[in-house]
Design a protein around this motif. Structure first.
Motif, PDB file in Angstrom:
ATOM      1  N   ARG A  19      77.601  27.795 -28.643  1.00 38.80           N
ATOM      2  CA  ARG A  19      77.107  27.615 -27.274  1.00 38.80           C
ATOM      3  C   ARG A  19      78.148  28.168 -26.306  1.00 38.80           C
ATOM      4  O   ARG A  19      79.341  27.951 -26.459  1.00 38.80           O
ATOM      5  N   ARG A  20      77.680  28.884 -25.304  1.00 40.31           N
ATOM      6  CA  ARG A  20      78.572  29.501 -24.337  1.00 40.31           C
ATOM      7  C   ARG A  20      78.842  28.552 -23.175  1.00 40.31           C
ATOM      8  O   ARG A  20      77.968  27.771 -22.768  1.00 40.31           O
TER       9      ARG A  20
ATOM     10  N   GLY B  36      90.752  36.164 -22.974  1.00 41.32           N
ATOM     11  CA  GLY B  36      91.571  34.965 -23.107  1.00 41.32           C
ATOM     12  C   GLY B  36      90.749  33.708 -23.263  1.00 41.32           C
ATOM     13  O   GLY B  36      91.293  32.636 -23.526  1.00 41.32           O
ATOM     14  N   VAL B  37      89.416  33.824 -23.134  1.00 40.36           N
ATOM     15  CA  VAL B  37      88.493  32.735 -23.451  1.00 40.36           C
ATOM     16  C   VAL B  37      87.859  33.076 -24.789  1.00 40.36           C
ATOM     17  O   VAL B  37      87.210  34.118 -24.925  1.00 40.36           O
ATOM     18  N   GLN B  38      88.039  32.211 -25.770  1.00 40.67           N
ATOM     19  CA  GLN B  38      87.639  32.566 -27.123  1.00 40.67           C
ATOM     20  C   GLN B  38      86.798  31.479 -27.772  1.00 40.67           C
ATOM     21  O   GLN B  38      86.961  30.290 -27.495  1.00 40.67           O
TER      22      GLN B  38
ATOM     23  N   GLY C  44      86.199  20.915 -25.647  1.00 43.21           N
ATOM     24  CA  GLY C  44      85.314  20.343 -26.658  1.00 43.21           C
ATOM     25  C   GLY C  44      86.107  19.664 -27.756  1.00 43.21           C
ATOM     26  O   GLY C  44      86.913  20.304 -28.427  1.00 43.21           O
ATOM     27  N   GLY C  45      85.866  18.363 -27.939  1.00 43.63           N
ATOM     28  CA  GLY C  45      86.597  17.603 -28.941  1.00 43.63           C
ATOM     29  C   GLY C  45      85.757  17.286 -30.161  1.00 43.63           C
ATOM     30  O   GLY C  45      85.837  16.170 -30.699  1.00 43.63           O
ATOM     31  N   GLY C  46      84.956  18.256 -30.618  1.00 41.96           N
ATOM     32  CA  GLY C  46      84.218  18.087 -31.864  1.00 41.96           C
ATOM     33  C   GLY C  46      85.075  18.501 -33.036  1.00 41.96           C
ATOM     34  O   GLY C  46      86.291  18.688 -32.936  1.00 41.96           O
ATOM     35  N   TRP C  47      84.437  18.689 -34.191  1.00 46.07           N
ATOM     36  CA  TRP C  47      85.190  19.016 -35.408  1.00 46.07           C
ATOM     37  C   TRP C  47      85.920  20.345 -35.267  1.00 46.07           C
ATOM     38  O   TRP C  47      87.104  20.448 -35.613  1.00 46.07           O
ATOM     39  N   ILE C  48      85.244  21.369 -34.765  1.00 44.49           N
ATOM     40  CA  ILE C  48      85.894  22.670 -34.630  1.00 44.49           C
ATOM     41  C   ILE C  48      87.043  22.590 -33.624  1.00 44.49           C
ATOM     42  O   ILE C  48      88.139  23.128 -33.847  1.00 44.49           O
TER      43      ILE C  48
ATOM     44  N   GLU D  55      74.130  26.647 -31.574  1.00 48.26           N
ATOM     45  CA  GLU D  55      72.673  26.597 -31.489  1.00 48.26           C
ATOM     46  C   GLU D  55      72.099  27.554 -32.526  1.00 48.26           C
ATOM     47  O   GLU D  55      72.660  28.623 -32.780  1.00 48.26           O
ATOM     48  N   PRO D  56      71.001  27.172 -33.169  1.00 52.41           N
ATOM     49  CA  PRO D  56      70.456  27.993 -34.257  1.00 52.41           C
ATOM     50  C   PRO D  56      69.919  29.325 -33.763  1.00 52.41           C
ATOM     51  O   PRO D  56      69.377  29.423 -32.657  1.00 52.41           O
ATOM     52  N   GLU D  57      70.065  30.334 -34.581  1.00 53.36           N
ATOM     53  CA  GLU D  57      69.577  31.684 -34.261  1.00 53.36           C
ATOM     54  C   GLU D  57      68.088  31.774 -34.620  1.00 53.36           C
ATOM     55  O   GLU D  57      67.708  32.217 -35.703  1.00 53.36           O
ATOM     56  N   VAL D  58      67.245  31.350 -33.687  1.00 58.32           N
ATOM     57  CA  VAL D  58      65.808  31.253 -33.969  1.00 58.32           C
ATOM     58  C   VAL D  58      64.976  32.311 -33.258  1.00 58.32           C
ATOM     59  O   VAL D  58      63.758  32.348 -33.419  1.00 58.32           O
ATOM     60  N   GLU D  59      65.617  33.175 -32.475  1.00 61.47           N
ATOM     61  CA  GLU D  59      64.839  34.110 -31.657  1.00 61.47           C
ATOM     62  C   GLU D  59      63.948  35.014 -32.510  1.00 61.47           C
ATOM     63  O   GLU D  59      62.803  35.300 -32.141  1.00 61.47           O
ATOM     64  N   LEU D  60      64.467  35.483 -33.615  1.00 64.66           N
ATOM     65  CA  LEU D  60      63.682  36.371 -34.480  1.00 64.66           C
ATOM     66  C   LEU D  60      62.449  35.651 -35.013  1.00 64.66           C
ATOM     67  O   LEU D  60      61.347  36.201 -35.031  1.00 64.66           O
ATOM     68  N   ALA D  61      62.635  34.401 -35.421  1.00 62.80           N
ATOM     69  CA  ALA D  61      61.510  33.618 -35.931  1.00 62.80           C
ATOM     70  C   ALA D  61      60.507  33.299 -34.839  1.00 62.80           C
ATOM     71  O   ALA D  61      59.288  33.391 -35.035  1.00 62.80           O
TER      72      ALA D  61
END
Length: 425
Positions: free
Chosen positions: A115-116, A126-128, A153-157, A247-253
């Motif tokens: 997510r951006r 410098g934003v990664q 963001g303080g999630g797992w990653i 977020e899942p890559e669902v655009e193609l579907a």
């Protein structure tokens, strides 16, 4: 053999490679094409925020299979290739270059994307983000002694990146919107374990904050130099890492009319609303027979095992995916495994056996008297037993769960508490 003669897999990550492997292992002798948008052969993602990010693993160790394996098994790799359309009635794919590829069966393993951050300055150098091997390599080179790293963001990653940055000698600040990192996932007591862990290792945690902008660096306006919070506070940074989920890559579907919600909707056999199209891995919102509902799991174990069921379905077997969700993390001297699934919107109790302060414990999530999930922290060789208890679904005794003297195989209500060979924790 009967069945499809051409299988195309879109998404050349772990899930795509595992599907190709399972098809060949299952006796499929038709054509397999594996298409990936990245220029790299399929690779494992967990080390990107762990050993590879810290320089403890080399690049080749990430590969799911060496290059020769794809040649030996006649798996056609089309890398650096973006699929833009699915022509369902014609059973063809179309790439960005206009090439059309036929398929009898299509498997979508398109994964997820970060997510951006939707604030001014978020696109400055410098934003990664951290999702690909190129992201990890670039980030690793930027984690230097004394560098100022701000992680949003303080999630797992985010927390794994914080641990890697501290190991590199960087000054680290983690910004979290909630009252604590991982609060929505673990609850206040267990989230506190991870908060204390990072604080003890020199990470500055700033919680209940909102980022409103990325500020350009003084003297170098074309590069990020700090983070601006809603209260006007500015935090200087040499590097800003954004980890606010995927977020899942669902655009193609979605564009070809498949049923899509939080991912591509598939049944327990991983078949979509089109019987000739399946989905697996991060992008699949799959019906789980054991849980009795759809879930989408974004962890490594799902990408490892789910494609095997997809392959078996393609081969005509009556296969269903009912493995319990599983994930792990390594941060400093803490190792954790989590098994099972808990709906955060449903009421549940948390029971702990062991020592939270020493960070050696097993936590149990109990709903309606039954074990729904468990997390072992610096306690090993219990995952299989915990998974068995969850799958069994029998009522458990909270007092027995909390007592380290009671073997885990004796925590079910009514089961004999006599000492017998079993796993203790």
């Amino acid at each position: 053999m009967s069945g499809p003669r051409t299988v195309v897999v879109v998404g050349a990550g772990l899930a795509g490679a595992r599907a190709a492997e399972a098809l060949r292992d299952g006796g499929f002798d038709g054509r397999i094409t594996l298409i990936g948008a990245e220029p790299h052969r399929p690779y494992e993602r967990p080390p990107l925020s762990k050993d590879y990010l810290q320089g403890r693993a080399d690049r080749t160790s990430l590969d799911v299979r060496p290059a020769q394996w794809y040649l030996d098994n006649h798996v056609e790799l089309q890398l650096d290739t973006l699929v833009t359309k699915i022509h369902r009635h014609a059973h063809e794919l179309e790439t960005a270059g206009g090439t059309r590829l036929p398929y009898d069966t299509l498997l979508l393993t398109t994964g997820a994307r970060p997510r951006r951050l939707p604030v001014p300055g978020a696109r400055l150098p410098g934003v990664q983000y951290l999702r690909t091997v190129d992201d990890s390599r670039q980030l690793r080179s930027a984690l230097t002694p004394g560098s100022r790293v701000v992680i949003i963001g303080g999630g797992w990653i985010g927390l794994e990146t914080a641990a890697a940055a501290r190991a590199a000698g960087a000054e680290v600040t983690v910004l979290e919107h909630a009252a604590r990192p991982l609060l929505s996932v673990l609850g206040p007591d267990l989230a506190g374990v991870f908060a204390d862990l990072h604080t003890e290792h020199g990470v500055q945690l700033r919680c209940e904050v909102t980022v409103t902008a990325i500020r350009p660096a003084e003297g170098t306006p074309a590069r990020a130099g700090g983070v601006v919070l809603a209260d006007g506070t500015e935090i200087d940074a040499d590097l800003v890492v954004v980890g606010i989920g995927v977020e899942p890559e669902v655009e193609l579907a979605r564009s070809c009319g498949l049923d899509v919600d939080d991912g591509i909707l598939v049944d327990a056999h991983l078949v979509s609303s089109d019987r000739d199209i399946l989905a697996a891995g991060d992008v699949a919102d799959a019906f789980h027979p054991l849980l009795g509902r759809r879930i989408r799991v974004e962890h490594w174990a799902n990408a490892l095992h789910q494609p095997v069921v997809a392959a078996r379905t393609i081969l005509g077997e009556d296969a269903a995916y009912d493995r319990l969700p599983y994930f792990f993390t390594d941060q400093y001297d803490l190792g954790m495994e989590y098994t099972g699934w808990v709906d955060p919107e449903q009421d549940h109790d948390v029971v702990v056996r062991g020592d939270l302060a020493r960070r050696e414990f097993v936590a149990f999530w109990v709903r309606q008297g039954r074990l729904a999930a468990a997390m072992n922290v610096n306690v090993w060789d219990v995952t299989e037993t915990l998974g068995g208890l969850i799958r069994e679904g029998s009522p458990v005794d909270p007092a027995a769960l909390a007592d380290p003297a009671v073997p885990l195989d004796q925590v079910v209500r009514g089961r004999s508490a006599s000492r017998s060979p079993g796993v203790t924790a």
